[in-house]
Design an enzyme around this catalytic site. Sequence first.
Site, short mmCIF file in Angstrom:
data_model
loop_
_atom_site.label_atom_id
_atom_site.label_comp_id
_atom_site.label_asym_id
_atom_site.label_seq_id
_atom_site.Cartn_x
_atom_site.Cartn_y
_atom_site.Cartn_z
N GLY A 17 0.79 -1.23 0.00
CA GLY A 17 0.00 0.00 0.00
C GLY A 17 0.82 1.28 0.00
O GLY A 17 0.27 2.36 0.20
N SER A 18 2.12 1.18 -0.29
CA SER A 18 2.94 2.40 -0.20
C SER A 18 2.59 3.40 -1.30
O SER A 18 2.61 4.61 -1.06
CB SER A 18 4.43 2.06 -0.21
OG SER A 18 4.83 1.62 -1.48
N LEU A 91 -5.96 -9.10 -13.49
CA LEU A 91 -6.48 -8.36 -14.66
C LEU A 91 -7.88 -7.88 -14.31
O LEU A 91 -8.66 -8.63 -13.74
CB LEU A 91 -6.60 -9.30 -15.86
CG LEU A 91 -5.44 -9.46 -16.82
CD1 LEU A 91 -5.88 -10.31 -18.00
CD2 LEU A 91 -4.91 -8.12 -17.31
N ASN A 106 -2.08 2.66 -14.34
CA ASN A 106 -1.34 1.65 -13.59
C ASN A 106 0.13 2.03 -13.52
O ASN A 106 0.64 2.74 -14.39
CB ASN A 106 -1.46 0.28 -14.28
CG ASN A 106 -0.75 -0.83 -13.52
OD1 ASN A 106 -0.83 -0.91 -12.28
ND2 ASN A 106 -0.04 -1.70 -14.23
N HIS A 108 3.98 0.24 -13.16
CA HIS A 108 4.72 -1.02 -13.25
C HIS A 108 6.19 -0.75 -12.93
O HIS A 108 6.76 0.23 -13.42
CB HIS A 108 4.57 -1.61 -14.66
CG HIS A 108 5.20 -2.96 -14.77
ND1 HIS A 108 4.57 -4.11 -14.35
CD2 HIS A 108 6.43 -3.34 -15.19
CE1 HIS A 108 5.38 -5.15 -14.53
NE2 HIS A 108 6.51 -4.70 -15.05
N ASP A 149 0.04 -5.06 -18.84
CA ASP A 149 1.14 -4.14 -19.15
C ASP A 149 1.21 -3.69 -20.60
O ASP A 149 2.30 -3.43 -21.12
CB ASP A 149 2.49 -4.79 -18.79
CG ASP A 149 2.54 -5.25 -17.34
OD1 ASP A 149 1.94 -4.56 -16.51
OD2 ASP A 149 3.16 -6.28 -17.07
N GLU A 178 8.62 5.81 -7.57
CA GLU A 178 7.18 5.61 -7.81
C GLU A 178 6.36 6.61 -6.99
O GLU A 178 5.42 7.22 -7.51
CB GLU A 178 6.77 4.19 -7.42
CG GLU A 178 7.30 3.13 -8.36
CD GLU A 178 6.75 1.74 -8.06
OE1 GLU A 178 6.54 0.99 -9.02
OE2 GLU A 178 6.53 1.40 -6.89
C1 GAR Z 1 4.80 -1.37 -6.82
O1 GAR Z 1 6.20 -1.41 -6.93
C2 GAR Z 1 4.15 -1.43 -8.19
O2 GAR Z 1 4.92 -0.84 -9.19
C3 GAR Z 1 4.06 -2.92 -8.39
O3 GAR Z 1 3.71 -3.45 -7.16
C4 GAR Z 1 4.28 -2.63 -6.13
C5 GAR Z 1 3.20 -2.33 -5.13
O4 GAR Z 1 3.77 -1.74 -4.00
N1 GAR Z 1 3.08 -3.23 -9.42
C6 GAR Z 1 3.23 -4.22 -10.28
O5 GAR Z 1 4.17 -4.99 -10.27
C7 GAR Z 1 2.12 -4.32 -11.33
N2 GAR Z 1 2.45 -5.24 -12.36
P1 GAR Z 1 2.88 -0.98 -2.93
O6 GAR Z 1 1.79 -1.93 -2.50
O7 GAR Z 1 3.84 -0.66 -1.80
O8 GAR Z 1 2.33 0.24 -3.57
#
Ligand code: GAR
Length: 197
Positions: A17-18, A91, A106, A108, A149, A178
């Site tokens: 959830g960051s 998906l 989204n 990635h 993607d 991010e």
């Molecule tokens: C993030 O790094 C995001 O880019 C990735 O999951 C992580 C979620 O982190 N998403 C994917 O890989 C999508 N294909 P978070 O829960 O700390 O935000």
Amino acid sequence: MPEHNHIIVAMFASGAGSNAEAIIEYSRRKDSVYKVEVILTNKEQAGIYSVANRLNIPIVHITDPQDASNILEMLQKKQVQVIALAGYMRLLPAEVVRAFDGRIINIHPSLLPDYGGQGMYGNNVHMAVFNDKKPYTGITIHLVDEQYDSGKMLCQSRISIIDCNSVENISEKVRKVEHEVYPLMLNQLCKTIYAQQ
Ligand code: GAR
């Protein structure tokens, strides 16, 4: 579409959830044109629950991620205009993608098309980059279509990882970028949609 002085966003998130946290924090700034009204998740134990509780955002558990009408009903109830995916590893049903065409974003954790596609998410991506001994990696923010993607790219940032000696180092460095870039891109998309209202 409802007319507010902001765009109503739903986040779909099932991880730590960051990114959701960074996006919600940004929404509380003066220059934000969006507001996160709800978080949808398909994981019971995800860290996203503590983020939602701490930041006071309603969170809804999706029991069947394929059930388009249930998802659409929840989104309609909150008058959602834009969907932001952040660590949602499923998906979206085609019906949801069609209903929100051009309004689903989204993030990635790689420079797509490298390290993309089914199974490539989170640490799987960083592990592959680490094993390939890449001197750099990056992030991609894109619109969502019916495949993994492959939607229209909105932006990419390249990140040097020469100084990283573990998967965790890479993941930490990528997440930091991010959190800076994703809220800005979401805000930009919402500004465009707001102008079209
Ligand atoms: C993030 O790094 C995001 O880019 C990735 O999951 C992580 C979620 O982190 N998403 C994917 O890989 C999508 N294909 P978070 O829960 O700390 O935000």
